[in-house]
Write a protein that holds these residues in place. Sequence first.
Motif, PDB file in Angstrom:
ATOM      1  N   ASP A   1       0.870  -1.129  -0.002  1.00  0.00           N
ATOM      2  CA  ASP A   1       0.027  -0.079   0.140  1.00  0.00           C
ATOM      3  C   ASP A   1       0.891   1.093   0.002  1.00  0.00           C
ATOM      4  O   ASP A   1       0.564   2.200  -0.777  1.00  0.00           O
TER       5      ASP A   1
ATOM      6  N   ARG B   1       2.167   1.724  -3.450  1.00  0.00           N
ATOM      7  CA  ARG B   1       0.843   2.321  -4.182  1.00  0.00           C
ATOM      8  C   ARG B   1       0.842   3.810  -3.982  1.00  0.00           C
ATOM      9  O   ARG B   1       0.371   4.126  -4.937  1.00  0.00           O
ATOM     10  N   TYR B   2       1.132   3.953  -2.870  1.00  0.00           N
ATOM     11  CA  TYR B   2       0.492   5.389  -2.273  1.00  0.00           C
ATOM     12  C   TYR B   2       1.607   6.307  -2.952  1.00  0.00           C
ATOM     13  O   TYR B   2       1.214   7.199  -3.764  1.00  0.00           O
TER      14      TYR B   2
ATOM     15  N   ASP C   1       1.043   6.459  -6.685  1.00  0.00           N
ATOM     16  CA  ASP C   1       0.086   7.415  -7.142  1.00  0.00           C
ATOM     17  C   ASP C   1       0.087   8.716  -7.198  1.00  0.00           C
ATOM     18  O   ASP C   1      -0.185   9.613  -7.974  1.00  0.00           O
TER      19      ASP C   1
ATOM     20  N   ARG D   1      -3.061  14.691   1.302  1.00  0.00           N
ATOM     21  CA  ARG D   1      -2.741  13.324   0.973  1.00  0.00           C
ATOM     22  C   ARG D   1      -0.940  13.270   1.145  1.00  0.00           C
ATOM     23  O   ARG D   1      -0.473  12.545   0.234  1.00  0.00           O
TER      24      ARG D   1
ATOM     25  N   THR E   1       2.685  11.674   2.927  1.00  0.00           N
ATOM     26  CA  THR E   1       2.842  10.626   3.410  1.00  0.00           C
ATOM     27  C   THR E   1       2.521  10.394   4.981  1.00  0.00           C
ATOM     28  O   THR E   1       1.949   9.312   5.211  1.00  0.00           O
TER      29      THR E   1
ATOM     30  N   HIS F   1      -1.017   9.938   5.144  1.00  0.00           N
ATOM     31  CA  HIS F   1      -1.510   8.643   4.308  1.00  0.00           C
ATOM     32  C   HIS F   1      -1.161   7.485   5.433  1.00  0.00           C
ATOM     33  O   HIS F   1      -2.353   6.750   5.735  1.00  0.00           O
TER      34      HIS F   1
ATOM     35  N   PRO G   1      -6.790   8.268   3.803  1.00  0.00           N
ATOM     36  CA  PRO G   1      -7.655   7.956   3.118  1.00  0.00           C
ATOM     37  C   PRO G   1      -9.228   8.043   3.617  1.00  0.00           C
ATOM     38  O   PRO G   1     -10.139   7.970   2.891  1.00  0.00           O
TER      39      PRO G   1
END
Lengths: 645, 345, 161
Positions: free
Chosen positions: A478, A481-482, A485, C77, C79, C82, C87
């Motif tokens: 993930d 992927r982050y 993205d 958004r 790091t 996140h 999300p």
Amino acid sequence: MNSSAGKAGKGGKVVKLKINFDEITIKANQDWKELQSAKKPVILVGTATCGRSAGSLETLEALRHEIKLAGIDCEVIEVGCIGLCYAEPIVCITKPSQPVVCYGDINPAKAKDLVDNYIIGDDPVAAYALGTLGDGSINGIPRLVDTDVFKPQVRRVLKRCGSIDPTNLNHYIATDGYKGMNKALGMDSKGMIEEIKKSGLRGRGGAGFPTWKKWQFCNDAPGEQKYLICNADEGDPGAFMNRSLLEGDPHALVEGMIIAGKAIGATKGYIYCRAEYPLALERLDMAIEQAHSHGFMGKDIMGSGFSFDLKIKEGAGAFVCGEETALIASIEGERGMPRPRPPFPAISGLWGKPTIINNVDTLASVSLIFQNSAEWFAEYGSKDSKGTKNFALVGKVKRTGLVEVPLGITIREMIYGIGGGILNDKEFKAVQTGGPSGGCIPASLIDTPVDYDSLAQVGSIMGSGGMVVMDEDNCMVDVARYFLDFTQKESCGKCVPCRLGTKQMLDILDDITQGRGKPEDIDLLEEIGFSVKRGSLCGLGQTAPNPVLSTIRYFRNEYESHIVHKKCESKVCRDLISYSIDQEKCTGCRLCYSACPTNAITGDKKKPHSIIQYECIRCGMCLEKCPPKFNAVQCIPGQIITERS
Amino acid sequence: MEKIKLTIDGMAITADRGKTILEAALDNGIYIPHLCHHQDLAPAAVCRVCLVEVEGRGHTISCRTPVEEGLTISTESDHLNKIRRIPVELIFANHDTDCIACTRNNNCQLQRVASYLGLERDSMDRMRMGNIEKPIDTSNPFFDRNPNRCIYCGICIRTCDEIQNINAIDFASRGYKMTVSTFGDNPIADSRCESCGECVVRCPVGALSPKTTMEPSRSVKSVCTYCGVGCGVELGVRGNSVVSVEGDRDNAVNHGSLCVKGRYGFEFINHRERIRKPLIKKNGKFEESTWDEALDLVAKKFREYGKEKVAVFSSAKCSNEDNYVIQKFTRAVLGTNSIDHCARL
Amino acid sequence: MIVRLNTILQSNFKGSKEELIPILQKVQEEMGFLPKEAMYNIAKFAGVPESKVYAVATFYAQFRFTPIGRNKIMVCRGTACHVRGAPRILDEMETQLKIKEGETTADMEYTLETVACIGACGLAPCVMVNKKVEAKLTPKKVVELFGGKGGKGGKGGKIEN
């Protein structure tokens, strides 16, 4: 010429005579000393962006209100950030003949306590205190430098952040400010570049190119007009070193730019700063104006014959503009697309003229080197990485914050020493350095020294200083992927490998995290990653695969688990987990039943409930709603496949 | 021009100073795969497939690296193929590969690069397919813009900027969402595009495809019939009909460039209403005649009216030389200055 | 509109290509977004082709081409955000406002956007509401921001003009 310091008036055009720097310093020192040894208490409130988001403006308001109510003569000053983000809002109080006491987590109610007990009374409220600063001690409160957070740190670039009023030029001057510029004005380019060479300073923006070498190229390049650009487009998600410095000590950058301008022969400088940093922009604006009105900038600075002007350019939201040539294109009013090199900007940059682009921390370090000496700067650091470096230590650590450490410190010291270990004492899994260009370093390499070359060896980069800590609850696929993205959205689109390669890698990672991964995907990711790294036009593409390649290198088992077993062991990837209700524990309280957005929960009142898996969207509301005393809802890795009847 | 000596794939070659490695190779008959390079335009270095190995430097983009004395270059290695195959596979994963339906079939740079690199269906199928159903802009009467075949090399944009100076199109948005766009993403017919078609001829793939032309069986050099500039053209002929027009690159007047009329306005040549024989009005009605009869008639009338009553009007569709002769004839033979010309087509 | 635009242009800028991005920023600040007509006139003013203005404006994330809501919510958004659950914050925002990222509510009250990083990583996850940062958010706190469940923009919410 009016050499009185203090908050500068609107800097109109003033005819300047030769200015005596000593006079300015004497005045500034007086001002500063008055504040330090004041008869009245002085309260410093950290109101940088981080403090403000934690509510420091409300705290400030409360303090002012309480003081007014009590009718006490007391100075309240807004300062930058001392880097203890986890403890914001932070308030520091100095009382006559006492050391400075720093307090953390001061909400308006606690602010009232502080005024009542320590400003009016004499109880320093040790319970709220983080530590003391300066000489002397107070019983029951440790010295801040002895605490775990500060002990491993060497605060040089950040030394003024949080302890001076960033809008007061006198505070800066009284703490050695502009001393470096004053020295530099008497030197020639050769001597200045030599000084930087001796210091061993390497670019703090990420790649670590020796600063002196860059300057030398530009200095040697023919041409009358040269430009200096400060790259303050701090775009790495998870990094805020530049913002803190610009908000807490803007003159450090302005001074560094004047010095660098003198060294490379540039008379015009630009600061390219993100529009997302409104406070930093405001502070820079003010600092430039103050420098102008004191004769530190403009025509014939301090009668030295050297002229220098600074202009701020606001970024418009494009990560790729952190890349030198894209940044130049952006200043020229173009799409921020990188240009192939050579020619390098030092030879042909802005408007085709020789241009040097340095990072905020690099230029602030330049100020320090000239205020002190090259030898002083090189005291700290490792063999090929000299000096200290700022890091934004964030993620799953107990104490998040902005820290400054000597290069060569280990990751362990940073996470467990300064950071105080992992949040909720979970297991440390990896640390991500260098933002989207960097890689993930696994727990097994926790003793890696933090310097340019060691981090590169383990597949990451130093980058501008973001350090995001991850624990067992973070899924590395993930995370990869982050980042993809992010880079995919920020790719400028100019060259094929980056435009299509990052998108393809993201598509594959999407598939893997959503249960559609194929066994050959891992090899394919590596193959595309190889090509994108070597084939891309600029640094963004050349480093974009790093988060994927490094997580495959160290966490291949997680990829395999997602692809082969369709399981996300960290319980992050929504399509690869399931929720279930423990029939033994469920009392049928119906809290989950009414919270479920898709009516996937069945069961009679007061009887154990269960989840219809094919209706479940795995939003986790049931788990959140289930009272801890029952603890009946569980999240487990992997899919529970049931057919729709 | 100073000559530079260098070695490509073991062969000693010479090139003019200032040429790039790619140009030097192509000039010497050595193919290096490339997509975004065009000889008329400044290099962009965006497709990243023209990589070569330069001894002592590693892999290098050949379209932007100038030749230097003594360079040793190889155009083929496993390392190079590993890097340059992926971008081409990715282009295919985002490309409408119905080649039979494409005007560029068999004359396509992408096909050439793919076959050079030995790409096969299987190796491309491993990639996730992108969206290849984006709307096609058919607003222009002479050419279509099909983004599903576009490889974003920017040749059309650079042509419009560097050669034509019109700037009707530019890149818009960024990254994977990047498009070649007019202002406001309007149909090209509503932009400042002048339909010169310079971009269409340079498009290395079929993203820009002409609507009104056909593949010719032979070509005939001629001069454009539209205005006094006298651009050199190569008429594409099929049977006995003109089916396409291209600019003559060897012509000193236009070096291959054409305008919308010269390039696309050839329909009249084969038009059924075109007058192919002189007409003489007899009994109030035009009747077909022969050149001899017509010229005799005109000569007779000139004599009849004399110079005071005659004026001559010549056509821009004639060449400069023809027009020169007619004005000479008017002034010297007919003895009148009453002559005009319609160089305003 | 054109009169207003010309006033903005004439009183702040000289009309050179270098100023293109600052011009777009200023016009957006004054008008809330960049109408096509404005971009067309900016092109004339700055002496660049209109396709260039469109090319530049669409490149940068800051510029928008549709009107913006009275309140602008930017979900970070970054790091740090996140790994600390951004999300789910975005999901909750979308649920509360019944719009997707990049959209504006029909009553023009809210515009929901994401931003690369607002640099308050130590206080993740966070969002920026207008110019104020809301820190250490949870989905529950998001609901409170809008004044309780289903109370989009209702009374008692923290977000006000």
